[in-house]
Design a protein around this motif. Structure first.
Motif, PDB file in Angstrom:
ATOM      1  N   GLU A  20       0.821  -1.201   0.000  1.00  0.00           N
ATOM      2  CA  GLU A  20       0.000   0.000   0.000  1.00  0.00           C
ATOM      3  C   GLU A  20       0.864   1.263   0.000  1.00  0.00           C
ATOM      4  O   GLU A  20       0.546   2.240  -0.699  1.00  0.00           O
ATOM      5  N   ASP A  24       0.633   4.049  -2.901  1.00  0.00           N
ATOM      6  CA  ASP A  24       0.297   5.429  -2.553  1.00  0.00           C
ATOM      7  C   ASP A  24       1.326   6.390  -3.129  1.00  0.00           C
ATOM      8  O   ASP A  24       0.982   7.453  -3.663  1.00  0.00           O
ATOM      9  N   GLU A  29      -2.883   7.847  -3.254  1.00  0.00           N
ATOM     10  CA  GLU A  29      -3.684   7.085  -2.296  1.00  0.00           C
ATOM     11  C   GLU A  29      -5.094   6.824  -2.812  1.00  0.00           C
ATOM     12  O   GLU A  29      -5.636   5.722  -2.637  1.00  0.00           O
ATOM     13  N   ARG A  32      -5.036   4.062  -5.342  1.00  0.00           N
ATOM     14  CA  ARG A  32      -4.723   2.798  -4.656  1.00  0.00           C
ATOM     15  C   ARG A  32      -5.943   2.261  -3.919  1.00  0.00           C
ATOM     16  O   ARG A  32      -6.282   1.075  -4.012  1.00  0.00           O
ATOM     17  N   ARG A  33      -6.631   3.112  -3.198  1.00  0.00           N
ATOM     18  CA  ARG A  33      -7.809   2.664  -2.464  1.00  0.00           C
ATOM     19  C   ARG A  33      -8.882   2.135  -3.411  1.00  0.00           C
ATOM     20  O   ARG A  33      -9.509   1.107  -3.142  1.00  0.00           O
TER      21      ARG A  33
END
Length: 207
Positions: A20, A24, A29, A32-33
């Motif tokens: 993660e 990011d 971020e 990625r989320r």
């Protein structure tokens, strides 16, 4: 029973494993989320850790999600950046134990090819007395079978094994078999545990 052998997990014990964080930094971020919500990347990695082909497993997954193709392929292309850096004090502890002729084993969820790659970057991965790598064993923690396989091979009673892992579920599975365990949170905490067990002095443990 006193400790007869020390067992190290590798990811987040000897080497940081933070996919993660890598995503990011590289893709942002939010992206990625969104991707991790849509794609079970850790499940994909589990298949590699159970012996699946490294590149093909990742690239095949990428073809299922064309909107994330580049990002998913990056799991292979930039893998070593996710599996870094080493945790220096933990490496010191590994070497300090071996210098005192205390058997030290590795028990790690790791793919066959990814582990071979990691060995070219981290020489200390070749310094264990025994290595139990899930990709070769075709079973991953916390499946009870992998702990049974270690017990059958290593010649040490479960109560004589002291195991450090960063995941609660892996520790719970070892506890259930009667192993001594340490939930790894910091290398300093692990060093203190080894000192408390009488395996190393504070100086040897870098404290």
């Amino acid at each position: 029973m006193s400790v007869q052998a020390v067992v190290f997990d590798i990811g987040n014990v000897l080497i940081e494993w933070q996919p993660e964080r890598h995503y990011d930094a590289k893709f942002g971020e939010a992206r990625r989320r969104e991707m991790f919500e849509a794609v079970d990347l850790h499940g994909m990695n589990d298949r590699i850790d159970m012996g699946g082909p490294f590149k093909d497993t990742i690239y095949d997954e990428a073809e299922k999600y064309s909107q994330y193709r580049a990002e998913i392929r990056d799991w292979f292309d930039s893998w070593i950046k996710m599996a870094s850096p080493e945790i220096p004090q933990s490496v010191l502890l590994l070497r300090a134990l071996r210098a005192k002729s205390i058997p030290v084993f590795a028990l790690s969820n790791f793919g066959v090819e990814s582990f071979a790659y990691a060995e070219t970057v981290y020489p200390f991965l070749g310094e264990f007395d025994k290595r139990y790598i899930s990709g070769h064993m075709e079973v991953i923690k916390p499946d009870q079978k992998i702990y049974e396989m270690v017990e059958a091979d290593c010649g040490v009673a479960p109560a004589g094994l002291l195991f450090a892992d960063d995941r609660v579920d892996n520790i719970a599975a070892a506890d259930a078999r009667g192993w001594q365990t340490h939930l790894f949170e910091t290398p300093k905490g692990w060093a203190k545990r080894l000192v408390d067990e009488g395996l190393l002095t504070s100086e040897e443990a870098g404290l």
